[in-house]
Write an enzyme that holds these catalytic residues in place. Structure first.
Site, PDB file in Angstrom:
ATOM      1  N   ASN A   1       0.824  -1.215   0.000  1.00 58.63           N
ATOM      2  CA  ASN A   1       0.000   0.000   0.000  1.00 58.63           C
ATOM      3  C   ASN A   1       0.850   1.253   0.000  1.00 58.63           C
ATOM      4  O   ASN A   1       1.802   1.353   0.762  1.00 58.63           O
ATOM      5  CB  ASN A   1      -0.899   0.028   1.249  1.00 58.63           C
TER       6      ASN A   1
ATOM      7  N   GLY B   1       2.623   3.422  -4.891  1.00 55.55           N
ATOM      8  CA  GLY B   1       2.473   4.222  -6.113  1.00 55.55           C
ATOM      9  C   GLY B   1       1.754   3.513  -7.256  1.00 55.55           C
ATOM     10  O   GLY B   1       1.663   4.046  -8.361  1.00 55.55           O
TER      11      GLY B   1
ATOM     12  N   GLU C   1      -6.373  -3.516  -8.959  1.00 54.74           N
ATOM     13  CA  GLU C   1      -6.748  -4.264  -7.738  1.00 54.74           C
ATOM     14  C   GLU C   1      -8.095  -4.946  -7.925  1.00 54.74           C
ATOM     15  O   GLU C   1      -8.903  -5.008  -6.992  1.00 54.74           O
ATOM     16  CB  GLU C   1      -6.784  -3.334  -6.514  1.00 54.74           C
TER      17      GLU C   1
HETATM   18  P1  ADP Z   1      -0.810   2.231  -3.989  1.00 52.36           P
HETATM   19  O1  ADP Z   1      -1.797   2.150  -5.105  1.00 52.36           O
HETATM   20  O2  ADP Z   1       0.421   1.418  -4.236  1.00 52.36           O
HETATM   21  O3  ADP Z   1      -1.427   1.931  -2.665  1.00 52.36           O
HETATM   22  P2  ADP Z   1      -0.914   5.111  -4.352  1.00 52.36           P
HETATM   23  O4  ADP Z   1      -0.544   5.397  -5.753  1.00 52.36           O
HETATM   24  O5  ADP Z   1      -2.364   5.116  -4.005  1.00 52.36           O
HETATM   25  O6  ADP Z   1      -0.254   3.723  -3.914  1.00 52.36           O
HETATM   26  O7  ADP Z   1      -0.186   6.141  -3.387  1.00 52.36           O
HETATM   27  C1  ADP Z   1       1.155   6.580  -3.552  1.00 52.36           C
HETATM   28  C2  ADP Z   1       1.408   7.749  -2.608  1.00 52.36           C
HETATM   29  O8  ADP Z   1       0.615   8.862  -3.015  1.00 52.36           O
HETATM   30  C3  ADP Z   1       1.063   7.472  -1.154  1.00 52.36           C
HETATM   31  O9  ADP Z   1       2.015   8.123  -0.357  1.00 52.36           O
HETATM   32  C4  ADP Z   1      -0.298   8.095  -1.008  1.00 52.36           C
HETATM   33  O10 ADP Z   1      -0.509   8.533   0.317  1.00 52.36           O
HETATM   34  C5  ADP Z   1      -0.231   9.273  -1.954  1.00 52.36           C
HETATM   35  N1  ADP Z   1      -1.565   9.601  -2.533  1.00 52.36           N
HETATM   36  C6  ADP Z   1      -2.352   8.755  -3.229  1.00 52.36           C
HETATM   37  N2  ADP Z   1      -3.481   9.378  -3.639  1.00 52.36           N
HETATM   38  C7  ADP Z   1      -3.391  10.667  -3.185  1.00 52.36           C
HETATM   39  C8  ADP Z   1      -4.224  11.826  -3.289  1.00 52.36           C
HETATM   40  N3  ADP Z   1      -5.388  11.794  -3.949  1.00 52.36           N
HETATM   41  N4  ADP Z   1      -3.795  12.965  -2.686  1.00 52.36           N
HETATM   42  C9  ADP Z   1      -2.616  13.018  -2.028  1.00 52.36           C
HETATM   43  N5  ADP Z   1      -1.787  11.982  -1.908  1.00 52.36           N
HETATM   44  C10 ADP Z   1      -2.153  10.803  -2.467  1.00 52.36           C
END
Ligand code: ADP
Length: 260
Positions: A33, A36, A157
């Site tokens: 999690n 990215g 996912e």
């Molecule tokens: P994964 O899909 O591997 O769980 P994400 O791409 O969702 O990872 O997240 C990568 C990073 O970007 C994390 O640190 C997350 O907290 C941040 N993040 C994801 N979505 C947002 C958003 N809408 N606003 C701010 N930060 C975000």
């Protein structure tokens, strides 16, 4: 890509990542999690644009102009099976995007039939989507995506909210689609068992590309994967834990399937 560009204290969600997915391949993007993965998915389908660097789809830079063309070639299936339905029945649901795209009625009926047949959901054509199991819902979502005849199927996912049976149903549907067509599949997952089915695995960690290779190359990393917060497939886990106690469980003549 950084979510709040003006906030310099924020680490990029995706940083200096470069990879290519070739036509007809199944590439799994794995990571725990926050590594990215979803951001990458959004960058690939133009829901987000990178602040620096480029995304190319079919060799063309993905920008505001090419966006709709690209999206029409990319079927998406998301995590929550309950959030993807718009139709009152399974067939209405699969027809929805076709109708929006102005596909003529007779062709639409034909494509809906064919897509449901491919995911083995023809018997449920007139069912209400919310009566289906999680795996069946995701198979209908796949039918909706492939009805548009995309070149790429992007699964974000798509199996993570399903029980083991539902997950197997969805994964064997994807395997069968790939056997029958030249569909390119990109699956975003934290499930290493799903990644085992792919041709190539891209491993993300803290917004960076940590590793890339064939599943067997990635899986050889064993403990390293655990340290990165990934769950090893069940059989690997049992074998690894027993090994720590000096027991080697997997004899050479024994396949992982037999072990499970
Ligand atoms: P994964 O899909 O591997 O769980 P994400 O791409 O969702 O990872 O997240 C990568 C990073 O970007 C994390 O640190 C997350 O907290 C941040 N993040 C994801 N979505 C947002 C958003 N809408 N606003 C701010 N930060 C975000």
């Amino acid at each position: 890509f950084t979510y709040a560009e003006e906030d310099k204290s924020m680490r990029p969600a995706v940083n200096n990542v470069s990879y290519t997915v070739y036509e007809g391949e199944w590439v799994a993007i794995v990571g725990h999690n926050g590594s990215g993965k979803s951001t990458l998915a959004r960058l690939m389908n133009g829901l987000l644009f990178p602040q620096t660097g480029k995304v190319r789809v079919f060799g063309e830079p993905l920008d505001e102009q090419s966006l709709w063309d690209t999206r029409s070639q990319m079927g998406m299936v998301f995590q929550n099976p309950d959030n993807q339905f718009v139709g009152a029945t399974v067939q209405d649901d699969v027809a929805f995007a076709l109708e929006n795209n102005g596909v003529p009625f007779e062709e639409m009926v034909e494509r809906v039939k064919r897509s449901l047949l491919k995911v083995k959901m023809s018997d449920f054509m007139n069912s209400e989507p919310h009566h289906l199991s999680g795996g069946q819902k995701q198979r209908v979502a796949i039918a909706g995506a492939i009805a548009l005849q995309p070149k790429i199927l992007l699964l974000d996912e798509a199996t993570s909210m399903l029980d083991p049976q539902g997950r197997d149903e969805v994964l064997s549907t994807v395997q069968q689609l790939r056997a029958e067509t030249d569909l390119t599949v990109i699956s975003i997952t934290h499930d290493l068992e799903e990644a085992l089915l792919a041709d190539r695995v891209i491993m993300m960690n803290q917004g960076n590309k940590y590793a890339e290779g064939k599943p067997e190359e990635i899986f050889q990393r064993g403990q390293e994967l655990v340290d990165l917060g990934l769950d090893l497939p069940f059989a690997m886990n049992v074998s690894r834990l027993l090994k720590k106690q000096g027991v080697t469980l997997v004899a050479e003549h024994m396949s992982e399937e037999e072990l499970v």
